[in-house]
Design a protein around this motif. Structure first.
Motif, mmCIF file in Angstrom:
data_model
loop_
_atom_site.group_PDB
_atom_site.id
_atom_site.type_symbol
_atom_site.label_atom_id
_atom_site.label_comp_id
_atom_site.label_asym_id
_atom_site.label_seq_id
_atom_site.Cartn_x
_atom_site.Cartn_y
_atom_site.Cartn_z
ATOM 1 N N ASP A 102 0.917 -1.285 -0.030
ATOM 2 C CA ASP A 102 0.130 0.113 -0.123
ATOM 3 C C ASP A 102 0.755 1.187 -0.093
ATOM 4 N N ASP A 105 2.335 1.853 -3.101
ATOM 5 C CA ASP A 105 1.333 2.124 -4.275
ATOM 6 C C ASP A 105 1.381 3.929 -3.979
ATOM 7 N N ILE A 108 4.121 5.155 -6.090
ATOM 8 C CA ILE A 108 4.027 5.035 -7.288
ATOM 9 C C ILE A 108 2.991 6.092 -7.929
ATOM 10 N N GLU A 109 1.848 6.574 -7.033
ATOM 11 C CA GLU A 109 1.151 7.499 -7.443
ATOM 12 C C GLU A 109 1.529 8.928 -7.573
ATOM 13 N N HIS A 152 4.097 -5.970 -10.029
ATOM 14 C CA HIS A 152 3.283 -4.897 -9.222
ATOM 15 C C HIS A 152 3.151 -3.542 -9.793
ATOM 16 N N ARG A 156 -0.237 -1.599 -11.441
ATOM 17 C CA ARG A 156 -1.079 -0.421 -11.048
ATOM 18 C C ARG A 156 -0.856 0.713 -12.054
#
Lengths: 341, 341
Positions: A102, A105, A108-109, A152, A156
């Motif tokens: 999480d 992520d 990544i965002e 992964h 995403r």
């Protein structure tokens, strides 16, 4: 893939990286080191972001650095998110030590919003916990971990990826990158991690990076030395030059000397090397101690000298031009070099 | 194939060679250098025989040397014949500069009588004249010349051969040896000739020899540096160790330091390296500057330290054992090493 203005992968020139050793909270010291690295030929620079108190420094560094700045972050995903917002040209994380997917992520965002790439930097010293007890060879663990993270990231929708999987030993490093190269379409950042002091680390890096480059593996590289980072850049360029991949400045051929040598060649070669290091022209210079291989090598070089008894026979573009006494060899060589440039 | 007591080829350990830089007419200086080379790990030593006035020196050197002595001869076949008679354990000639194949045959006959091998040492700087004007890539010329000489030697019934074909550039050297390895059944002596000063030459040799060794090519090697020959031997061993082929003494893993490092790691690593160089035990030691990869690497080593703020956490065989202040890290590491040996 672009790191600031530097293209990585897709056939672009293999970019030379290094990492600052200064405290990132001290932007002026860090920028001074970055400028020295740039002068030495560094093209992408990485800085550690050890805590939130380094974020202001990072921001100042990114704003003023002559090179694209990669923010290197471990453990705390919030630092990575902030680094992306404060001007980093790339993030480097090891997703295995960020804590949870999480949190990865969220990084990544943030990178996606900032429009910057992420290096997935797997490292033998900080492998994700799930691999600790597996009975696999180290290179399999490294490659499998990197591939899993890539899957992964792409799940995403993020493909702006560079991948590394380094070990401090050369053989598992080579084997891990061979697997990555076969399994992944992303640019690879190559190097041997924690390679050691200037002496050992230069050799381990030259062998490991050299073997990979000779196989066509690697899009950007970093030599890791326990030494000033400019030294890492010098070694990186010599490795690239040795394989005729990229060259920066002149090339010096010099013989090892033996019982045939009739001049004191080591100081002559060292002095030529020292003076050549200030030249940017890619001239090829040969300094040879005797008549066995001397004339042959001197002939192949742009400028060469084959030493005889207390003298040197100078060659320019393959043609013997004049003989000078030993004490004048270096000056005469540089006079000849000047006529070429 | 045997060079004195050292087996070369056929799966024997890859032997480390170097060459003296002393005047062969001065046996005591040359023997002193050979002893230093032997201490550094040299296993076969080559000496130049530049003229007939060096033959008495050669004989004395061969009689007293702790290492098998290879006589390196150019131009004058009579020197090679005499060297075989005076105790050389091997001859090295470049048949292309001996003058005629009749003269080469006289050398072959002398080596056969003495029961010693010959290295056919082709070199880009002294290629046989017939290749000078051919429009072939250099590596093809080198390999073709070496293969042709081998065919001549075998046609004379002499197969006690080692072969080398060196260029001062890495790429043609690698390509020439790949051809030789495919075309010849004889042991190969590998190296990059006239590689340059300690810095450049170490990198070119590490890359060139490293790529070849990684491909399984090479039975004995010499690193050529414009530097003291002991340095060639140190580099040779590091290259072999980097590929886990042979190891002499301890291995040091140390990190490159970065903005996370909270101790002054470079002098610590250099001091550990210096003190390790006196140990013959193949212990693996990790000196790491922070908690990112530190504990992981320190755990993989026999003895390791992961530094924190002004302190070091010591590991022995993967287990944390104690914490010491920065100033005591080196001594504490060596205390732990002592408990292992």
């Amino acid at each position: 893939m672009a790191v600031g203005g530097v293209i990585v992968g897709g056939g672009a020139p293999i970019a030379v990286q290094s990492m600052t050793t200064t405290d990132t909270r001290d932007p002026s010291a860090t920028l001074e080191q970055i400028r020295r690295l740039a002068d030495a030929g560094c093209e992408i620079v990485r800085v550690a972001v050890p805590g939130s108190d380094a974020l202001d420094g990072l921001q100042a560094i990114c704003a003023q650095s002559p090179l694209p700045v990669v923010a290197d972050i471990h453990f705390d995903h919030r630092l990575a998110i902030e680094a992306a917002r404060r001007g980093a040209a790339k993030l480097r994380i090891n997703p295995g030590n960020i804590g949870s997917m999480d949190r990865v992520d969220a990084v990544i965002e943030a990178a996606g919003e900032a429009g910057i790439p992420i290096r997935i930097g797997v490292n033998a010293g900080s492998l994700a916990a799930e691999y600790h007890d597996r009975d696999w060879p180290l290179f399999e663990k490294l490659a499998a971990s990197a591939v899993k993270f890539c899957e992964h990231f792409t799940s995403r929708g993020f493909e702006d990826i560079v991948v590394s999987a380094k070990a401090s030993s050369v053989v598992p490093t080579i084997e891990a990158y061979r697997l990555l190269s076969a399994r992944l379409p992303y640019p690879l950042h190559i190097g041997v991690t924690e390679a050691g002091t200037a002496f050992t680390g230069t050799i381990k890096s030259s062998v490991g990076i050299g073997v990979l480059l000779a196989e066509g593996i690697g899009d950007t590289l970093r030599v890791s030395l326990t030494a000033p980072p400019e030294e890492e850049v010098r070694v990186a360029w010599e490795v690239l030059a040795s394989l005729d991949i990229r060259r920066r400045g002149p090339e010096l051929i010099s013989c090892p000397t033996c019982g045939r040598c009739q001049v004191d060649l080591v100081p002559i070669a060292e002095e030529v090397q020292r003076r050549l290091s200030t030249l940017a022209t890619p001239v090829k210079v040969a300094v040879m101690g005797c008549v066995v291989n001397g004339p042959g090598e001197a002939r192949e070089a742009d400028v060469g000298v084959a030493a005889g008894r207390g003298t040197g026979l100078l060659f320019r573009r393959g043609v013997p031009v004049r003989k000078v006494p030993e004490s004048e060899i270096v000056d005469a060589l540089f006079e000849e070099i000047d006529t070429l440039t």
